[in-house]
Design a protein around this motif. Structure first.
Motif, PDB file in Angstrom:
ATOM      1  N   VAL A  51       0.833  -1.206   0.000  1.00 11.76           N
ATOM      2  CA  VAL A  51       0.000   0.000   0.000  1.00 11.76           C
ATOM      3  C   VAL A  51       0.868   1.257   0.000  1.00 11.76           C
ATOM      4  O   VAL A  51       0.655   2.187  -0.794  1.00 11.76           O
ATOM      5  N   LEU A  52       1.865   1.301   0.866  1.00  9.48           N
ATOM      6  CA  LEU A  52       2.711   2.488   0.991  1.00  9.48           C
ATOM      7  C   LEU A  52       3.551   2.740  -0.254  1.00  9.48           C
ATOM      8  O   LEU A  52       3.828   3.891  -0.602  1.00  9.48           O
ATOM      9  N   LEU A  94      -5.183  -3.032  -7.696  1.00 15.41           N
ATOM     10  CA  LEU A  94      -5.099  -4.469  -7.943  1.00 15.41           C
ATOM     11  C   LEU A  94      -4.045  -5.168  -7.082  1.00 15.41           C
ATOM     12  O   LEU A  94      -4.336  -6.220  -6.479  1.00 15.41           O
ATOM     13  N   PRO A  95      -2.797  -4.647  -6.990  1.00 16.96           N
ATOM     14  CA  PRO A  95      -1.802  -5.328  -6.144  1.00 16.96           C
ATOM     15  C   PRO A  95      -2.246  -5.437  -4.692  1.00 16.96           C
ATOM     16  O   PRO A  95      -2.021  -6.462  -4.039  1.00 16.96           O
ATOM     17  N   VAL A  96      -2.885  -4.367  -4.197  1.00 21.04           N
ATOM     18  CA  VAL A  96      -3.363  -4.381  -2.810  1.00 21.04           C
ATOM     19  C   VAL A  96      -4.464  -5.417  -2.641  1.00 21.04           C
ATOM     20  O   VAL A  96      -4.505  -6.143  -1.642  1.00 21.04           O
ATOM     21  N   ILE A  97      -5.355  -5.501  -3.629  1.00 20.06           N
ATOM     22  CA  ILE A  97      -6.459  -6.471  -3.575  1.00 20.06           C
ATOM     23  C   ILE A  97      -5.910  -7.894  -3.571  1.00 20.06           C
ATOM     24  O   ILE A  97      -6.347  -8.738  -2.782  1.00 20.06           O
ATOM     25  N   ILE A  98      -4.938  -8.146  -4.451  1.00 19.87           N
ATOM     26  CA  ILE A  98      -4.355  -9.493  -4.551  1.00 19.87           C
ATOM     27  C   ILE A  98      -3.700  -9.894  -3.233  1.00 19.87           C
ATOM     28  O   ILE A  98      -3.924 -10.996  -2.719  1.00 19.87           O
ATOM     29  N   VAL A  99      -2.894  -8.999  -2.680  1.00 19.05           N
ATOM     30  CA  VAL A  99      -2.219  -9.296  -1.408  1.00 19.05           C
ATOM     31  C   VAL A  99      -3.244  -9.500  -0.295  1.00 19.05           C
ATOM     32  O   VAL A  99      -3.108 -10.397   0.544  1.00 19.05           O
ATOM     33  N   GLY A 100      -4.293  -8.684  -0.288  1.00 23.26           N
ATOM     34  CA  GLY A 100      -5.335  -8.814   0.725  1.00 23.26           C
ATOM     35  C   GLY A 100      -6.045 -10.155   0.650  1.00 23.26           C
ATOM     36  O   GLY A 100      -6.304 -10.788   1.680  1.00 23.26           O
TER      37      GLY A 100
END
Length: 238
Positions: free
Chosen positions: A93-94, A110-116
């Motif tokens: 996120v940061l 998208l990257p944040v969603i995938i990691v979440g």
């Protein structure tokens, strides 16, 4: 487990220093075009990841040691993956603010969603697999619930014993081993292949050998519970 936790924490810290020195190896950045790379403040991202990974490594080392010394098996089991996954999520996120490439709102998130999603899946899996195995003995069967649990008809049980110690564990073939939590299929010295539903080092251990040759070993965090299961099972069998 405490040694593995310390080594794993040091490994994460080492990765932090590595990405700071070689920022071009950071996932995502190394596959960007030359033009897109110009819009990324990779040095700031590398510094962020170094600081974050060092903190994650230290948290893993401290939590793993603390929980291991207090023999808190469930907490010890999550001392490695949870800080790592949560830390990576925060870093992902940061790091977004240092990427100045124009993208749609969805692609930015998208990257944040995938990691979440990965964190949720792993967290649920850890929660399910580290729960204590419950056992129910009826007139016709014995049932072990939870991960790698099974129901065994009484007529299939050839031998039931109560052991103070278990043979040396040689190998895990298919299962979970986190701290003192062992669930799944292992190879034990003298016994060979065996299904373990254990929470070490709590003794005694219920050992079952079925007529088809399958072997199961179970124990409860409460030693009295394990003895009660054995006594009830013995009454049913004999």
């Amino acid at each position: 487990m405490i040694i593995f936790g310390l080594l794993f924490g040091l490994f994460i810290i080492g990765i932090g220093f590595f990405v700071k020195k070689y920022p071009e190896t950071i996932a995502g950045y190394n596959t960007m075009s030359t033009q897109k790379k110009k819009n990324v403040d990779i040095e700031s991202i590398a510094a962020l990841y170094k600081k974050g990974l060092v903190i994650i490594g230290l948290v893993i080392m401290i939590c793993s040691s603390f929980f291991s010394l207090l023999k808190l098996l469930e907490s010890e089991a999550i001392a490695l993956p949870v800080p790592l996954l949560v830390g990576i999520f925060i870093l992902t996120v940061l790091a977004q603010k240092y990427d100045h490439n124009k993208r749609s709102r969805f692609k930015k998130r998208l990257p944040v969603i995938i990691v979440g999603v990965i964190i949720l899946i792993v967290s649920f899996s850890l929660y399910y697999n580290t729960r204590p195995t419950n056992v129910t003995v009826s007139d016709n069967s014995i049932e072990f619930t939870g991960a790698y649990g099974l129901t065994i008809p009484m007529v299939q049980i050839g031998k039931a014993e109560l052991l103070d110690n278990i043979p040396e564990i040689k190998m895990r073939t298919n299962g979970l081993r986190l701290g003192g939590i062992l669930k799944g299929h292992f190879i034990l010295d003298e016994l060979g292949k065996c299904r373990l539903l254990l929470r070490l080092p709590n003794s005694p251990f219920l050992y079952l050998q079925l007529k088809n040759g399958e072997k199961i070993m179970f124990n409860s965090p409460d030693s009295l519970c394990t003895r009660d299961v054995y006594n009830t099972l013995k009454d049913r069998l004999y």
